[in-house]
Scaffold this motif. Structure first.
Motif, PDB file in Angstrom:
ATOM      1  N   VAL A 145       0.839  -1.204   0.000  1.00 51.55           N
ATOM      2  CA  VAL A 145       0.000   0.000   0.000  1.00 51.55           C
ATOM      3  C   VAL A 145       0.873   1.252   0.000  1.00 51.55           C
ATOM      4  O   VAL A 145       0.586   2.227  -0.719  1.00 51.55           O
ATOM      5  CB  VAL A 145      -0.939   0.000   1.226  1.00 51.55           C
ATOM      6  CG1 VAL A 145      -1.622   1.360   1.372  1.00 51.55           C
ATOM      7  CG2 VAL A 145      -1.980  -1.108   1.099  1.00 51.55           C
ATOM      8  N   THR A 146       1.953   1.241   0.775  1.00 49.76           N
ATOM      9  CA  THR A 146       2.862   2.388   0.798  1.00 49.76           C
ATOM     10  C   THR A 146       3.476   2.618  -0.578  1.00 49.76           C
ATOM     11  O   THR A 146       3.578   3.759  -1.051  1.00 49.76           O
ATOM     12  CB  THR A 146       3.977   2.170   1.830  1.00 49.76           C
ATOM     13  OG1 THR A 146       3.400   1.994   3.117  1.00 49.76           O
ATOM     14  CG2 THR A 146       4.925   3.365   1.862  1.00 49.76           C
ATOM     15  N   TYR A 147       3.890   1.535  -1.223  1.00 45.85           N
ATOM     16  CA  TYR A 147       4.442   1.666  -2.572  1.00 45.85           C
ATOM     17  C   TYR A 147       3.406   2.232  -3.528  1.00 45.85           C
ATOM     18  O   TYR A 147       3.705   3.145  -4.317  1.00 45.85           O
ATOM     19  CB  TYR A 147       4.935   0.317  -3.098  1.00 45.85           C
ATOM     20  CG  TYR A 147       5.231   0.377  -4.581  1.00 45.85           C
ATOM     21  CD1 TYR A 147       6.423   0.928  -5.043  1.00 45.85           C
ATOM     22  CD2 TYR A 147       4.300  -0.062  -5.520  1.00 45.85           C
ATOM     23  CE1 TYR A 147       6.684   1.034  -6.405  1.00 45.85           C
ATOM     24  CE2 TYR A 147       4.557   0.042  -6.879  1.00 45.85           C
ATOM     25  CZ  TYR A 147       5.746   0.590  -7.317  1.00 45.85           C
ATOM     26  OH  TYR A 147       5.992   0.709  -8.666  1.00 45.85           O
ATOM     27  N   GLU A 148       2.203   1.702  -3.489  1.00 47.93           N
ATOM     28  CA  GLU A 148       1.158   2.150  -4.415  1.00 47.93           C
ATOM     29  C   GLU A 148       0.833   3.623  -4.207  1.00 47.93           C
ATOM     30  O   GLU A 148       0.569   4.350  -5.176  1.00 47.93           O
ATOM     31  CB  GLU A 148      -0.083   1.284  -4.257  1.00 47.93           C
ATOM     32  CG  GLU A 148       0.123  -0.144  -4.775  1.00 47.93           C
ATOM     33  CD  GLU A 148      -1.074  -1.041  -4.526  1.00 47.93           C
ATOM     34  OE1 GLU A 148      -1.949  -0.649  -3.720  1.00 47.93           O
ATOM     35  OE2 GLU A 148      -1.129  -2.131  -5.128  1.00 47.93           O
ATOM     36  N   LYS A 149       0.873   4.089  -2.979  1.00 48.63           N
ATOM     37  CA  LYS A 149       0.645   5.506  -2.714  1.00 48.63           C
ATOM     38  C   LYS A 149       1.772   6.349  -3.306  1.00 48.63           C
ATOM     39  O   LYS A 149       1.528   7.409  -3.894  1.00 48.63           O
ATOM     40  CB  LYS A 149       0.539   5.754  -1.205  1.00 48.63           C
ATOM     41  CG  LYS A 149      -0.762   5.264  -0.583  1.00 48.63           C
ATOM     42  CD  LYS A 149      -0.785   5.573   0.912  1.00 48.63           C
ATOM     43  CE  LYS A 149      -2.099   5.117   1.538  1.00 48.63           C
ATOM     44  NZ  LYS A 149      -2.124   5.385   3.014  1.00 48.63           N
ATOM     45  N   THR A 150       2.995   5.882  -3.140  1.00 46.99           N
ATOM     46  CA  THR A 150       4.151   6.599  -3.698  1.00 46.99           C
ATOM     47  C   THR A 150       4.063   6.647  -5.212  1.00 46.99           C
ATOM     48  O   THR A 150       4.271   7.700  -5.824  1.00 46.99           O
ATOM     49  CB  THR A 150       5.462   5.908  -3.272  1.00 46.99           C
ATOM     50  OG1 THR A 150       5.532   5.864  -1.845  1.00 46.99           O
ATOM     51  CG2 THR A 150       6.675   6.675  -3.816  1.00 46.99           C
ATOM     52  N   ALA A 151       3.748   5.507  -5.833  1.00 44.16           N
ATOM     53  CA  ALA A 151       3.640   5.449  -7.291  1.00 44.16           C
ATOM     54  C   ALA A 151       2.514   6.332  -7.803  1.00 44.16           C
ATOM     55  O   ALA A 151       2.650   7.016  -8.829  1.00 44.16           O
ATOM     56  CB  ALA A 151       3.423   4.002  -7.736  1.00 44.16           C
TER      57      ALA A 151
END
Length: 347
Positions: free
Chosen positions: A290-296
């Motif tokens: 989820v953290t990665y998807e928010k960053t992306a």
């Protein structure tokens, strides 16, 4: 007649683009300077410079390029006044003005072809083609896990590991989906691992793409590192040594298990597409995904906003942008050629 098309080197940061810059610069006909920072910035400010048919506006643009520390013009070893004069006296387009700087660097090294290197150019190939419609792009690809590991260690890198993973994913997605849309004969990619393992074979292929004869000096980029790599860039210290495969796969020691899992969970299919074997690391937990998807998503939104704003700016451009320095650019611009006079390689 030998090619005079401009050359742009790009790739995810820490992919080895500086090494490739030196290899290319070692060719007797090609000059690629240390990384500059005026190309995209000037394009984004093009409305501020106004109508470049006005010599005073061209002078304003020239002074903006040569006098700003952020442009890194001072690292090129060029005379500010002379370059300013060439821009003022040159064709009235933004591409011409910016290309004149790169051409001046090539002339300083007694070479006919010029270009530039900046990793992030993969995000701006559309811009570069507007400025230089005959441009050729060389994309260096490296194992994303090694890129992430290297980025983390850079003194100038302020992003998170998630941002580093995003950067590699974006570069590879450009290679897979953006590059095929580029004009035929304008794009070439190679892997860092192949280049370091067998420099001559892959540099020969690069030269064939560029329309140049192979030069053995390209295999010894360290001979130019003291000249073409600014001393303050200590993170490029390895360019002063021989080409080596010693850094290939060092992500195994430089990333912790969680970071390896993050890279392989996000980048797995991309890594395998480019021939990189996965370690079999376990999948990351949902919270990290989820953290990665928010960053992306945040990075994607920024790109969408930039593209949308650029489209609005295009409606207000007072001039054509394309450079008129090379034979191809002059033909594409529809500029009449003088009778019985061959086109000079340097424009």
């Amino acid at each position: 007649m030998k090619s005079d098309r401009p050359i742009f080197i790009l790739g995810c940061p820490r992919s080895g683009t500086t090494m490739l810059q030196l290899m290319t610069h070692a060719h007797p006909r090609i000059a690629i300077p240390p990384e500059t920072r005026f190309m995209v910035s000037a394009y984004q400010r093009r409305l501020q410079f106004g109508n470049l048919n006005d010599p005073d506006r061209r002078r304003e643009l020239a002074e903006w390029v040569v006098n700003r520390t952020q442009s890194r013009f001072h690292e090129l070893g060029l005379d500010r006044e002379e370059v300013t004069k060439q821009i003022v006296d040159g064709p009235p387009t933004l591409g011409s003005a910016l290309g004149i700087v790169l051409r001046a660097y090539a002339i300083r090294h007694d070479k006919p072809r010029w270009g530039d290197k900046r990793p992030s150019y993969f995000q701006y190939t559309d811009v570069l083609l507007r400025l230089f419609p005959d441009a050729q792009f060389v994309h260096l690809i490296r194992d994303g896990r090694d890129c992430v590991a290297s980025l983390k260690e850079m003194p100038w890198y302020t992003g998170s590991v998630y941002s580093a993973v995003c950067a590699w994913a974006e570069a590879i997605d450009f290679a897979r989906h953006g590059a095929p849309k580029l004009p035929e004969g304008s794009y070439h990619e190679l892997r860092y691992e192949d280049l370091t393992a067998d420099p001559e074979s892959h540099l020969r292929r690069l030269c064939e793409f560029l329309g140049e004869d192979f030069a053995p000096a390209m295999c010894e980029p360290s001979m130019l590192a003291g000249i073409a790599v600014p001393a303050h860039k200590t993170w490029h210290a390895r360019t002063h040594g021989e080409v080596t495969t010693s850094r290939t796969g060092t992500w195994r020691e430089r990333l912790d298990p969680g970071e390896i899992s993050l890279c392989e969970s996000i980048l797995g299919d991309r890594l395998e597409t480019y021939g990189y074997e996965l370690s079999g690391a376990p999948k990351i937990e949902t919270s990290r995904m989820v953290t990665y998807e928010k960053t992306a998503a945040k990075r994607k939104l920024a790109r969408v906003k930039r593209v949308a704003f650029d489209r609005l700016m295009r409606l207000r451009e007072p001039n054509q942008l394309g450079a008129r320095l090379t034979s191809g650019q002059i033909v594409l611009a529809g500029v009449p050629m003088p009778r019985n006079e061959p086109i000079a390689v340097n424009g």
